[in-house]
Design an enzyme around this catalytic site. Structure first.
Site, short mmCIF file in Angstrom:
data_model
loop_
_atom_site.label_atom_id
_atom_site.label_comp_id
_atom_site.label_asym_id
_atom_site.label_seq_id
_atom_site.Cartn_x
_atom_site.Cartn_y
_atom_site.Cartn_z
N LYS A 1 0.83 -1.20 0.00
CA LYS A 1 0.00 0.00 0.00
C LYS A 1 0.87 1.25 0.00
CE LYS A 1 -1.16 2.48 3.25
NZ LYS A 1 -1.56 3.08 4.55
N ASP B 1 -6.07 0.99 1.15
CA ASP B 1 -6.07 1.28 2.58
C ASP B 1 -7.38 0.78 3.17
OD1 ASP B 1 -8.02 3.11 1.83
OD2 ASP B 1 -7.13 4.78 2.94
#
Length: 222
Positions: A127, A145
């Site tokens: 991420k 996220d």
């Protein structure tokens, strides 16, 4: 109910993103940064922390730490104190120091531009790497996220308990040039409308395209 084909899901995803784009024309990354290193640091600090809090911390932090060498040579307790309010400060300080050392030793102090090189740095997962690639380097990158994870599954665009699987499913149905912007749209929708506890389904711009069975109803007028 028959499973939705990839072609139909792509078409629905296209409509969803178009409506979200109209609903949130200002959608962009909320972390403040002026170079790739600053964004990398801010994203590491953003774990389990709001962007507003990170921005408040980095306003001072970035004046004290201007290079990878500054993080590599930092005194742990001093760095911990500087980032204390972001939470998990001991773990984050170790990550920042390790990241700084790795950048100095492997990349001449520069932030690398590939996913593999970024995720090889301490404290940097997929991420975080995709946030940096998409927003610091302008490469198509989709970052999953907590908001993207939740919203994409409520919208029926992905289905998995694993963030990497959700990432791959989204990348399959969203055109590559839209990956970074799609991340911003899903995040802002998750923050402003599709909240974890009390989503505003009656006011949702993509309600008609959402198959989630747990939609909230308008408050009673009685």
């Amino acid at each position: 109910m028959m499973a939705e084909s990839i072609a139909l899901k792509k078409a629905r995803a296209r409509k969803i993103l178009a409506r979200l784009d109209r609903a949130y024309p200002e959608a962009t990354i909320e972390l403040r940064f002026s170079n790739p290193l600053e964004l990398l640091v801010a994203t590491i600090l953003s774990a389990q922390c709001t962007d507003d809090r990170v921005n408040a911390v980095t306003e001072t932090l970035f004046k004290r730490y201007r290079s990878a060498r500054d993080y590599a040579d930092s005194e742990p307790t001093a760095l911990e104190r500087d980032i204390h309010s972001t939470g998990f400060f001991k773990m984050k300080a170790r990550a920042l120091i390790g990241m700084g050392r790795a950048l100095v030793e492997r990349h001449a102090g520069d932030v690398p531009r590939t996913l593999d090189e970024l995720t090889a740095l301490p404290g940097v997962g997929r991420k975080t790497a995709n946030v940096v690639l998409g927003n610091a380097f302008g490469a198509p990158a989709l970052a999953v996220d907590t908001h993207v994870f939740r919203v994409s599954q409520r919208l029926g665009l992905a289905k998995s308990e694993d963030a990497d699987t959700v990432h791959d499913q989204l990348c399959e149905i969203i055109p590559r040039p839209q990956w970074t912007h799609a991340t911003h749209l899903l995040i802002i929708h998750g923050r402003r409308t599709c909240g974890a506890r009390k989503p505003d389904c009656p006011g949702c711009s993509v309600k008609a395209l959402c198959p989630w069975p747990g939609k909230t109803k308008p408050p009673s007028r009685n």
